[in-house]
Design an enzyme around this catalytic site. Structure first.
Site, PDB file in Angstrom:
ATOM      1  N   SER A 192       0.813  -1.286  -0.100  1.00 30.41           N
ATOM      2  CA  SER A 192       0.039   0.004   0.074  1.00 30.41           C
ATOM      3  C   SER A 192       1.164   1.196   0.061  1.00 30.41           C
ATOM      4  O   SER A 192       1.622   1.465  -0.669  1.00 30.41           O
ATOM      5  CB  SER A 192      -0.974   0.073   1.180  1.00 30.41           C
ATOM      6  OG  SER A 192      -2.115   0.779   0.820  1.00 30.41           O
TER       7      SER A 192
ATOM      8  N   LYS B 285       4.423   1.926  -2.269  1.00 31.39           N
ATOM      9  CA  LYS B 285       4.677   3.288  -3.124  1.00 31.39           C
ATOM     10  C   LYS B 285       5.940   3.633  -2.522  1.00 31.39           C
ATOM     11  O   LYS B 285       7.005   3.852  -3.311  1.00 31.39           O
ATOM     12  CB  LYS B 285       3.688   4.317  -2.749  1.00 31.39           C
ATOM     13  CG  LYS B 285       2.319   4.098  -3.059  1.00 31.39           C
ATOM     14  CD  LYS B 285       1.382   5.678  -2.569  1.00 31.39           C
ATOM     15  CE  LYS B 285       0.075   5.152  -2.017  1.00 31.39           C
ATOM     16  NZ  LYS B 285      -0.804   4.689  -2.728  1.00 31.39           N
TER      17      LYS B 285
ATOM     18  N   TRP C 106      -9.661   0.334  -5.702  1.00 33.90           N
ATOM     19  CA  TRP C 106      -9.198   1.745  -5.111  1.00 33.90           C
ATOM     20  C   TRP C 106      -7.794   1.861  -5.637  1.00 33.90           C
ATOM     21  O   TRP C 106      -7.353   2.928  -6.176  1.00 33.90           O
ATOM     22  CB  TRP C 106      -9.147   1.763  -3.689  1.00 33.90           C
ATOM     23  CG  TRP C 106      -8.755   3.218  -3.127  1.00 33.90           C
ATOM     24  CD1 TRP C 106      -7.484   3.194  -2.241  1.00 33.90           C
ATOM     25  CD2 TRP C 106      -9.414   4.365  -3.191  1.00 33.90           C
ATOM     26  NE1 TRP C 106      -7.666   4.476  -1.902  1.00 33.90           N
ATOM     27  CE2 TRP C 106      -8.697   5.116  -2.325  1.00 33.90           C
ATOM     28  CE3 TRP C 106     -10.528   4.921  -3.609  1.00 33.90           C
ATOM     29  CZ2 TRP C 106      -8.964   6.700  -1.989  1.00 33.90           C
ATOM     30  CZ3 TRP C 106     -10.885   6.196  -3.571  1.00 33.90           C
ATOM     31  CH2 TRP C 106     -10.141   7.309  -2.747  1.00 33.90           C
TER      32      TRP C 106
ATOM     33  N   HIS D  69      -7.795  -5.552  -0.194  1.00 33.83           N
ATOM     34  CA  HIS D  69      -6.348  -4.825  -0.023  1.00 33.83           C
ATOM     35  C   HIS D  69      -5.933  -5.498   1.339  1.00 33.83           C
ATOM     36  O   HIS D  69      -6.259  -5.214   2.452  1.00 33.83           O
ATOM     37  CB  HIS D  69      -6.924  -3.340   0.099  1.00 33.83           C
ATOM     38  CG  HIS D  69      -5.710  -2.325   0.128  1.00 33.83           C
ATOM     39  ND1 HIS D  69      -5.065  -2.171  -0.710  1.00 33.83           N
ATOM     40  CD2 HIS D  69      -5.090  -1.693   1.424  1.00 33.83           C
ATOM     41  CE1 HIS D  69      -3.928  -1.182  -0.285  1.00 33.83           C
ATOM     42  NE2 HIS D  69      -4.268  -0.907   0.880  1.00 33.83           N
TER      43      HIS D  69
HETATM   44  C1  GCU Z   1      -5.397   5.130   1.689  1.00 33.90           C
HETATM   45  C2  GCU Z   1      -4.864   5.615   0.498  1.00 33.90           C
HETATM   46  C3  GCU Z   1      -4.013   4.828  -0.283  1.00 33.90           C
HETATM   47  C4  GCU Z   1      -2.953   3.839   0.328  1.00 33.90           C
HETATM   48  C5  GCU Z   1      -3.717   3.222   1.452  1.00 33.90           C
HETATM   49  C6  GCU Z   1      -2.651   2.553   2.532  1.00 33.90           C
HETATM   50  O1  GCU Z   1      -6.207   3.987   1.124  1.00 33.90           O
HETATM   51  O2  GCU Z   1      -5.847   6.111  -0.118  1.00 33.90           O
HETATM   52  O3  GCU Z   1      -3.321   5.219  -1.317  1.00 33.90           O
HETATM   53  O4  GCU Z   1      -2.153   3.104  -0.312  1.00 33.90           O
HETATM   54  O5  GCU Z   1      -4.454   4.032   2.498  1.00 33.90           O
HETATM   55  O6  GCU Z   1      -1.626   2.694   2.673  1.00 33.90           O
HETATM   56  O7  GCU Z   1      -3.251   1.641   3.338  1.00 33.90           O
END
Ligand code: GCU
Length: 475
Positions: free
Chosen positions: A312, A316, A403, A453
């Site tokens: 997540s 990144k 998402w 997720h």
């Molecule tokens: C939120 C955010 C995402 C991210 C996620 C996470 O959903 O919008 O961009 O990847 O949190 O890190 O759990």
């Protein structure tokens, strides 16, 4: 959870704006008319020679109304697009053409082109890391030779970052298979503290800020969290297959809230901020490189076999760390989505505008220029993957995690492939999105699994298969 908080925030803002809007109308029509009547002036033709109460009210009403207008237009609640038919037609920046239009013909050209792309990501997306002028010290805090029922060596190493009087400490939890100095090691941040990754009682709780939840109300970790994220960390399986794990609570490096960059490691740098200054993802990524500095000194570890893995927001981070630090032998992005592996120009699921609004501290301020304007971005996320070439990169999606835009994550792998091929490696072996649980394996690899997720055992198993092939381990 954070999505819910952001949506509630959005709703509250909208409610306040509506309130503001209706107050403006109330002032304009009710108060003004009331005043007009009581002092006998026609509302349409006020007497401008005299500063009457009604004129003041009229002006106030107008000012309030016009002040509210821009807010009314920008604070509409974000509605994600999940309809493939509504994905705009887009043209991606060409990886193999220099900024001046010259084509990239060979490996040597690619090195120069790579610097161009890297520099755009630095200045327009993640932010530039300032020069580090402090010093670093590592200390072995604990060691256990028979962890995980006797199959692993466990240790905790504290890394202190110091600049003058200021100090930030980061705790690294390491599990290594017994008697293997050559084991590839997955280096990966965790979200809530090292103690949440395992049920083992000895593992220390973080001292740093943690976000509140059902069990935590004072931003301090407590025993109730021990093992709470263990399903995401199948450490026993990982060690049994001959891999090590090094994990760190990401909040030790930079607490994940918008504090104006005053806490975490950023407080140890003296740099002034501008629109290219680093956000938290760059800070977390810098932290991973410093942990790598430590791993290079640890005699139990072969630092040439460190696999950067993240989920997540930390996916990144893993991609940016993999792109920034060539010492990471392999990179794994699990459900990294917007700002990670997903193509931004698709505007599917989370968008650049949405991520910058909900998490204004993650990226540099320049990234906000592309809110609602992804099509003018000078880079897109396939280029982030290409920066990792020729080293292996694995991108994974989850079918219910729209998402994060699974298709956008897949397409990044497809569009990054020409760079791998130019460098003599195999790109993604197909440009057709695979069925569930059917990994595509080149030097770029991709899978999509059923479910939400999350990081699941299935994901880890695929990463271990991929790494075992690359490092030629016995399966
Ligand atoms: C939120 C955010 C995402 C991210 C996620 C996470 O959903 O919008 O961009 O990847 O949190 O890190 O759990």
């Amino acid at each position: 959870m954070l999505n819910k908080v952001a949506d509630q925030f959005c709703k509250l803002t909208q409610y306040l704006i509506k309130l503001f809007h209706w107050s403006a109308i109330f002032f304009y029509f009710v108060v003004f008319k009331f005043n007009s009547k009581t002092i006998g002036i026609h509302p349409i033709k006020p007497n401008f020679d005299i500063q009457s109460n009604s004129q003041t009210m009229q002006k106030l009403g107008c000012i309030l109304f016009f002040l509210a207008l821009p807010w009314i237009s920008i604070a509409q609640p974000f509605v994600a697009n999940y309809d493939e038919a509504k994905v705009p037609v887009f043209t991606l920046p060409d990886l193999l053409v220099f900024n001046d239009g010259t084509p990239v013909a060979n490996k040597k050209d690619w090195d120069k082109r790579r610097s161009e792309i890297y520099s755009i990501f630095e200045k327009e997306v993640f932010g530039v890391i300032p020069e580090w002028k402090g010093h670093v010290k590592s200390t072995l805090v604990s060691e256990k030779a028979d962890a995980l029922d006797g199959i692993a060596k466990r240790k905790e190493v504290r890394i202190d970052f110091m600049n003058g009087e200021r100090k930030v400490s980061v705790m690294v939890l390491i599990y290594l298979p017994l008697n293997s100095k050559n084991a590839p090691v997955f280096l990966s941040y965790n979200f809530n503290g090292n103690h949440t990754t395992t049920l083992e009682p000895g593992v220390l709780l973080p001292d740093s800020w943690v976000s509140n939840n059902k069990e935590i109300t004072d931003n301090h970790a407590n025993e109730k969290g021990r093992g709470s994220a263990a399903s995401r960390w199948p450490i026993k399986e990982i060690v049994s297959r001959g891999f090590g794990v090094a994990t760190v609570y990401y909040g030790d490096v930079d607490p994940d809230f918008d504090d104006g960059f005053k806490n975490g490691i950023q407080q140890l740098f003296d740099a002034k901020r501008d629109s290219t200054s680093w956000g938290s993802i760059a800070a977390w990524s810098w932290g991973l490189s410093r942990i790598m500095d430590y791993l290079e000194t640890d005699k139990d570890i072969n630092a040439k076999r460190v696999i950067m893995m993240g989920h997540s927001r930390l996916g990144k981070t893993a991609l940016w760390a993999g792109a920034s630090d060539l010492r990471f032998a392999m990179t794994v992005s699990n459900n990294s989505g917007c700002g990670g592996a997903a193509i931004s120009r698709r505007k599917f699921g989370e968008t650049v505008g949405r991520i910058n609004t909900a998490f204004p501290h993650w990226f540099c301020d320049n990234y906000k220029k592309y809110n609602l304007k992804e099509e003018i971005m000078p880079v897109d996320q396939h280029e982030l993957l290409a920066l990792i070439a020729p080293r292996p990169v694995y991108v994974a999606s989850a079918a219910e995690d729209l998402w994060s835009d699974p298709r956008g994550e897949f397409l990044s792998c497809v569009f990054a492939s020409p760079v791998y091929e130019l460098l003599g490696m195999k790109g993604l072996p197909s440009n057709v999105m695979p069925e569930l649980n059917t990994p595509l394996i080149g030097t770029i690899a991709y899978h999509i699994r059923p479910g939400k997720h999350d990081v699941m055992l299935y994901d880890w198993q695929r990463y271990m298969d991929f790494a075992a092939d690359y490092f030629k381990l016995k399966k």
